[in-house]
Design an enzyme around this catalytic site. Structure first.
Site, PDB file in Angstrom:
ATOM      1  N   CYS A   1       0.758  -1.215   0.035  1.00  0.00           N
ATOM      2  CA  CYS A   1      -0.091   0.047  -0.009  1.00  0.00           C
ATOM      3  C   CYS A   1       0.850   1.128  -0.244  1.00  0.00           C
ATOM      4  CB  CYS A   1      -0.987  -0.019   1.138  1.00  0.00           C
ATOM      5  SG  CYS A   1      -2.057  -1.488   1.103  1.00  0.00           S
TER       6      CYS A   1
ATOM      7  N   ASN B   1     -10.298  -0.108   0.056  1.00  0.00           N
ATOM      8  CA  ASN B   1      -8.787  -0.009   0.053  1.00  0.00           C
ATOM      9  C   ASN B   1      -8.386  -0.641  -1.197  1.00  0.00           C
ATOM     10  OD1 ASN B   1      -6.078  -0.504   0.729  1.00  0.00           O
ATOM     11  ND2 ASN B   1      -6.212  -1.345   2.520  1.00  0.00           N
TER      12      ASN B   1
ATOM     13  N   HIS C   1      -3.262   7.280   2.381  1.00  0.00           N
ATOM     14  CA  HIS C   1      -3.642   5.979   1.964  1.00  0.00           C
ATOM     15  C   HIS C   1      -4.929   5.628   2.498  1.00  0.00           C
ATOM     16  CE1 HIS C   1      -4.107   1.790   1.279  1.00  0.00           C
ATOM     17  NE2 HIS C   1      -3.983   1.333   2.527  1.00  0.00           N
TER      18      HIS C   1
HETATM   19  O1  UT7 Z   1      -3.767  -1.084   3.500  1.00  0.00           O
HETATM   20  C1  UT7 Z   1      -3.281  -1.370   5.069  1.00  0.00           C
HETATM   21  C2  UT7 Z   1      -4.118  -2.642   5.493  1.00  0.00           C
HETATM   22  N1  UT7 Z   1      -5.053  -2.562   6.102  1.00  0.00           N
HETATM   23  C3  UT7 Z   1      -5.671  -1.747   7.122  1.00  0.00           C
HETATM   24  O2  UT7 Z   1      -5.243  -0.565   7.358  1.00  0.00           O
HETATM   25  C4  UT7 Z   1      -6.552  -2.102   8.036  1.00  0.00           C
HETATM   26  C5  UT7 Z   1      -6.204  -1.927   9.421  1.00  0.00           C
HETATM   27  N2  UT7 Z   1      -7.288  -2.498  10.470  1.00  0.00           N
HETATM   28  C6  UT7 Z   1      -8.651  -2.127  10.256  1.00  0.00           C
HETATM   29  O3  UT7 Z   1      -9.110  -1.421   9.554  1.00  0.00           O
HETATM   30  C7  UT7 Z   1      -9.469  -2.629  11.222  1.00  0.00           C
HETATM   31  O4  UT7 Z   1      -8.664  -3.435  12.369  1.00  0.00           O
HETATM   32  C8  UT7 Z   1     -10.644  -3.820  10.795  1.00  0.00           C
HETATM   33  C9  UT7 Z   1     -11.653  -2.900   9.941  1.00  0.00           C
HETATM   34  C10 UT7 Z   1      -9.852  -4.840  10.003  1.00  0.00           C
HETATM   35  C11 UT7 Z   1     -11.171  -4.350  11.999  1.00  0.00           C
HETATM   36  O5  UT7 Z   1     -11.947  -3.503  12.745  1.00  0.00           O
HETATM   37  P1  UT7 Z   1     -11.798  -3.763  14.422  1.00  0.00           P
HETATM   38  O6  UT7 Z   1     -12.931  -2.422  14.988  1.00  0.00           O
HETATM   39  O7  UT7 Z   1     -10.498  -3.686  14.683  1.00  0.00           O
HETATM   40  O8  UT7 Z   1     -12.677  -4.922  14.741  1.00  0.00           O
HETATM   41  P2  UT7 Z   1     -12.286  -6.280  15.096  1.00  0.00           P
HETATM   42  O9  UT7 Z   1     -11.136  -7.026  14.206  1.00  0.00           O
HETATM   43  O10 UT7 Z   1     -11.737  -5.994  16.723  1.00  0.00           O
HETATM   44  O11 UT7 Z   1     -13.323  -7.214  15.302  1.00  0.00           O
HETATM   45  C12 UT7 Z   1     -14.761  -6.956  15.997  1.00  0.00           C
HETATM   46  C13 UT7 Z   1     -15.676  -8.055  15.715  1.00  0.00           C
HETATM   47  C14 UT7 Z   1     -15.254  -9.546  15.842  1.00  0.00           C
HETATM   48  O12 UT7 Z   1     -16.395  -9.953  16.418  1.00  0.00           O
HETATM   49  P3  UT7 Z   1     -16.184 -10.486  18.048  1.00  0.00           P
HETATM   50  O13 UT7 Z   1     -15.110 -11.404  18.048  1.00  0.00           O
HETATM   51  O14 UT7 Z   1     -15.966  -9.154  18.809  1.00  0.00           O
HETATM   52  O15 UT7 Z   1     -17.537 -11.227  18.319  1.00  0.00           O
HETATM   53  C15 UT7 Z   1     -15.161  -9.925  14.573  1.00  0.00           C
HETATM   54  O16 UT7 Z   1     -15.289 -11.363  14.419  1.00  0.00           O
HETATM   55  O17 UT7 Z   1     -16.189  -7.901  14.502  1.00  0.00           O
HETATM   56  C16 UT7 Z   1     -16.105  -9.131  13.896  1.00  0.00           C
HETATM   57  N3  UT7 Z   1     -16.131  -8.852  12.484  1.00  0.00           N
HETATM   58  C17 UT7 Z   1     -17.026  -8.640  11.506  1.00  0.00           C
HETATM   59  N4  UT7 Z   1     -18.305  -8.649  11.502  1.00  0.00           N
HETATM   60  C18 UT7 Z   1     -19.305  -8.268  10.667  1.00  0.00           C
HETATM   61  C19 UT7 Z   1     -14.996  -9.134  11.591  1.00  0.00           C
HETATM   62  N5  UT7 Z   1     -15.138  -8.685  10.468  1.00  0.00           N
HETATM   63  C20 UT7 Z   1     -16.455  -8.454  10.204  1.00  0.00           C
HETATM   64  C21 UT7 Z   1     -17.227  -8.481   9.196  1.00  0.00           C
HETATM   65  N6  UT7 Z   1     -18.744  -8.151   9.367  1.00  0.00           N
HETATM   66  N7  UT7 Z   1     -17.051  -8.166   7.666  1.00  0.00           N
END
Ligand code: UT7
Length: 328
Positions: A122, A285, A255
């Site tokens: 990225c 992204n 980004h």
């Molecule tokens: O280009 C560089 C690469 N990428 C990035 O910069 C991305 C960086 N990271 C992020 O943007 C965020 O960490 C994410 C968007 C990937 C995740 O957001 P988060 O607020 O950190 O969520 P989390 O990973 O802590 O997950 C929270 C909950 C989990 O459920 P439980 O364990 O709390 O019950 C996940 O299973 O959200 C759940 N979850 C989803 N639910 C519905 C994860 N993905 C999804 C989904 N739909 N697509």
């Protein structure tokens, strides 16, 4: 070298034209929720993403790059034959080799000038722009074509909802031209391979087989924390090097991975969101394509204007990160 070299030691490079291209097929969160266990509410509140574009079957990174490149060359008032260097930043090349840059060069109908791919995920566009800036300032060419082009839809695991909802396909391009006027003021690039495990596609081709999982794998929380930290640091590094302050920035073009990362960066810099270019809602992204796609959007809608200070910032797998600061 294309045409006469530029020997003036004071020469800078400036972006003389921008272009971008999104594949036709646009997929909303609601549409995605029909095939993946997710919801529009989760995706939009956690990431700011509302839709993304996906390439058609058989449409490759070089096809997207070609459209973006043509538009950038036209905006610069040039012909493909004027281009003296082609760099394509991509993580999703057409094939293992030849490089997507060589394939793009051929599709543009030109030959002879150097062409190569640059892999910094990225941060690829910022890395490529910095490399092209050095080439122009060294007199190796007068006009360089710098493209970010990605088809991430090909490396998404549709069984992993934590990653497959985040990415889209697209391409953005700029022409970088020699100038004795304003242009690129500085670039600062970084990498730290000790973070290679938190984001990657851990697969390789080995003796005719794909070894490992050929899909994006990510520790989202770790990536989030890393991105928020280095984007603020990189902005200060660029500004300090030029004796400038955050308040001097007219446009931050970061980004586009997650609106929360972008907002956090702006907050840390004390920059109102009105001065930040945001396209993550419409493009998701697009990795190396995200910055030139956002840049082209803000140039074409008239937000970015001559004389303004523009800070481009990338962060991605590797880990890699960096900035390019320029006077438009
Ligand atoms: O280009 C560089 C690469 N990428 C990035 O910069 C991305 C960086 N990271 C992020 O943007 C965020 O960490 C994410 C968007 C990937 C995740 O957001 P988060 O607020 O950190 O969520 P989390 O990973 O802590 O997950 C929270 C909950 C989990 O459920 P439980 O364990 O709390 O019950 C996940 O299973 O959200 C759940 N979850 C989803 N639910 C519905 C994860 N993905 C999804 C989904 N739909 N697509």
């Amino acid at each position: 070298m294309n045409g006469p070299g530029v020997s003036n030691a004071q020469v800078r490079s400036r972006i003389s034209g921008t272009g971008s291209y999104l594949p036709e097929r646009c997929v909303t969160n609601a549409e995605l929720a029909q095939r993946v266990d997710t919801s529009d509410e989760w995706i939009s509140t956690r990431t700011g993403i509302r839709q993304r574009h996906f390439a058609a079957e058989g449409q490759l990174a070089s096809d997207l790059a070609l459209e973006a490149a043509r538009r950038a060359i036209e905006a610069a008032g040039l012909q493909p034959a004027d281009i003296g260097l082609v760099i394509v930043a991509t993580t999703t090349p057409d094939v293992v080799f030849p490089s997507t840059a060589c394939i793009l060069q051929q599709k543009l109908g030109i030959a002879g000038c150097p062409a190569y791919d640059l892999q910094a995920v990225c941060s690829g566009f910022v890395y490529a722009l910095s490399s092209a800036d050095l080439a122009v300032r060294a007199g190796q060419c007068r006009h360089a074509l710098v493209v970010g082009a990605e088809v991430y839809s090909r490396i998404l695991d549709w069984n992993d909802r934590s990653t497959c909802v985040l990415f889209g396909d697209g391409a953005g391009a700029v022409v970088l031209s020699a100038t004795d006027g304003p242009g690129i003021l500085s670039s600062h690039l970084h990498a730290d391979g000790s973070f290679s495990g938190i984001l990657g596609v851990p697969a390789r081709i080995d003796s005719g087989r794909v070894e490992g999982a050929p899909f994006v794998h990510m520790d989202g929380n770790a990536v989030f924390r890393f991105a928020v930290r280095v984007l603020a640091e990189a902005a200060h590094e660029a500004l300090d090097a030029n004796g400038l302050a955050p308040a001097d920035i007219d446009w931050l073009v970061p980004h586009q991975a997650n609106i929360r990362i972008i907002e956090s960066t702006a907050r840390k810099l004390g920059l109102p969101m009105e001065r930040v270019v945001v396209t993550v809602d419409r493009h998701a992204n697009t990795s190396a394509a995200s910055i030139p796609l956002a840049l082209d959007t803000a140039v074409r809608d008239g937000r970015i204007r001559p004389g303004q200070l523009v800070l481009l910032e990338g962060v991605g797998g590797g880990f890699t990160w960096g900035s390019v600061l320029l006077r438009w």
